[in-house]
Design an enzyme around this catalytic site. Structure first.
Site, PDB file in Angstrom:
ATOM      1  N   LYS A  43       0.817  -1.226   0.000  1.00  0.00           N
ATOM      2  CA  LYS A  43       0.000   0.000   0.000  1.00  0.00           C
ATOM      3  C   LYS A  43       0.848   1.273   0.000  1.00  0.00           C
ATOM      4  CE  LYS A  43      -2.369  -1.282   3.680  1.00  0.00           C
ATOM      5  NZ  LYS A  43      -2.053  -2.711   3.787  1.00  0.00           N
ATOM      6  N   THR A  44       1.837   1.315   0.879  1.00  0.00           N
ATOM      7  CA  THR A  44       2.643   2.537   0.974  1.00  0.00           C
ATOM      8  C   THR A  44       3.453   2.770  -0.294  1.00  0.00           C
ATOM      9  OG1 THR A  44       2.761   2.413   3.388  1.00  0.00           O
ATOM     10  CG2 THR A  44       4.492   3.667   2.280  1.00  0.00           C
ATOM     11  N   GLU A  70      -3.924   5.790   1.430  1.00  0.00           N
ATOM     12  CA  GLU A  70      -3.960   4.368   1.746  1.00  0.00           C
ATOM     13  C   GLU A  70      -5.281   4.047   2.415  1.00  0.00           C
ATOM     14  OE1 GLU A  70      -0.567   2.623   3.672  1.00  0.00           O
ATOM     15  OE2 GLU A  70       0.771   4.172   2.887  1.00  0.00           O
TER      16      GLU A  70
END
Length: 332
Positions: free
Chosen positions: A122-123, A166
């Protein structure tokens, strides 16, 4: 800003755990809109320093005495029900939101939002999308779960209708803030302190698709073995990606000595562009494909997508090259 925060004018918002990755970004959005902000955390940090410089009132430690003239109190999933500040806020009849609910309130005011979810990546992928949006001069607002050198931290306040964030699935919090574009990178058994098992996780991702806007798009990894079940019966538009299958595909893949991939991007059988990444590994091919799909779904040009991805140098602590000495490479 194109999103409406008039309801918060002349009010003061308090964040319990204001130095957190997501909380600090939310606080900055309010401060940028001239809304009074206070918050508490256990220690000094770069995030806390940045907020104080913007005008936030900061308390160290969580104490009931910190709750005074605030109108709204926001807390994270990590805050227990017996937290002094949360208990005091409720006893005083103040409005309280958990972080996910508050973020959902904010994200609805953007006409073009991208929420990045999934077990892994995600990051990194949110950071890739940030690089693409910056290359497109889209002036985005960004909340990312790490320090991204490109934006000088973990958040950026823009002045357009594009919001990139996110969307963590922990405690099903992502159900509170669906993006117009939802990017699902992969799904595995995780957060089993909350979820019963993988089936519970998959059903929650299926539920996520039902709370998206009707004109939304879900961009999903077709190579993930759990994705067919999640996408089954989806009522929103879908765009799949992958190396082995998917509408958006990476082909002609090669790697340099550092493991960085170069590949051609196809949509169905139509060639779109070539990409050469500056970050290593097959996993980053998947991250990049997801970013490409989400960017296309948000109206960003192929030229900006290629420029952004090829200029993306990574995010801190995500396979970050620290240094090489005596032929030994140190990666964080």
């Amino acid at each position: 800003m194109l999103f409406d925060l008039k309801e918060y004018e002349n009010k003061k918002v308090h964040f319990i755990g204001i130095g957190g990755v997501s909380m600090s970004g939310l606080a900055a959005i309010l401060l940028n809109s001239n809304i009074k902000v206070s918050g508490s955390d256990f220690k000094e940090s770069e995030n806390v320093k940045r907020l104080r410089e913007k005008g936030a009132e900061i308390f160290f430690g969580h104490h009931k005495e910190n709750i005074t003239d605030q109108d709204i109190v926001v807390y994270t999933a990590a805050i227990r029900e017996d937290n002094e500040e949360l208990m005091q806020a409720r006893a005083m009849g103040k409005i309280t939101y958990d972080r996910a609910e508050f973020l959902g309130h904010i994200i609805q005011n953007f006409t073009n939002s991208i929420a990045v979810t999934g077990t892994h990546g995600k990051t990194s992928t949110t950071s890739m999308l940030s690089a693409v949006a910056m290359a497109a001069d889209a002036d985005p607002t960004i909340l990312v779960g790490g320090n991204l050198p490109l934006i000088g931290g973990n958040y950026r306040i823009g002045d357009s209708d594009l919001f990139i964030t996110e969307a963590c699935e922990y405690k099903a919090s992502f159900l509170r803030f669906p993006g117009k574009v939802a990017l699902i990178l992969n799904i595995e058994a995780d957060h089993l302190d909350y979820y019963r098992d993988l089936s519970h996780i998959l059903d929650t991702f299926r539920e996520y698709l039902t709370v998206m806007p009707k004109d939304g798009t879900v961009v999903a990894n077709a190579d993930d073995p759990n994705m067919d079940y999640v996408l089954k019966d989806a009522k929103v538009k879908t765009l799949t990606f992958g190396i082995r299958k998917g509408e958006l595909r990476a082909k002609n893949i090669s790697y340099d000595k550092a493991g960085r991939a170069a590949f051609s991007v196809y949509r169905e059988d139509a060639y779109l562009t070539d990409i050469s990444l500056m970050v290593p590994g097959e996993f980053n091919i998947y991250n990049a494909l997801g970013a490409i799909g989400a960017s296309l779904s948000s109206g960003i040009s192929l030229e900006a997508i290629r420029k952004g991805l090829e200029g993306y140098l990574g995010v801190d602590k995500r396979f970050q090259h620290l240094y090489t000495k005596n032929d030994v490479m140190v990666i964080d």
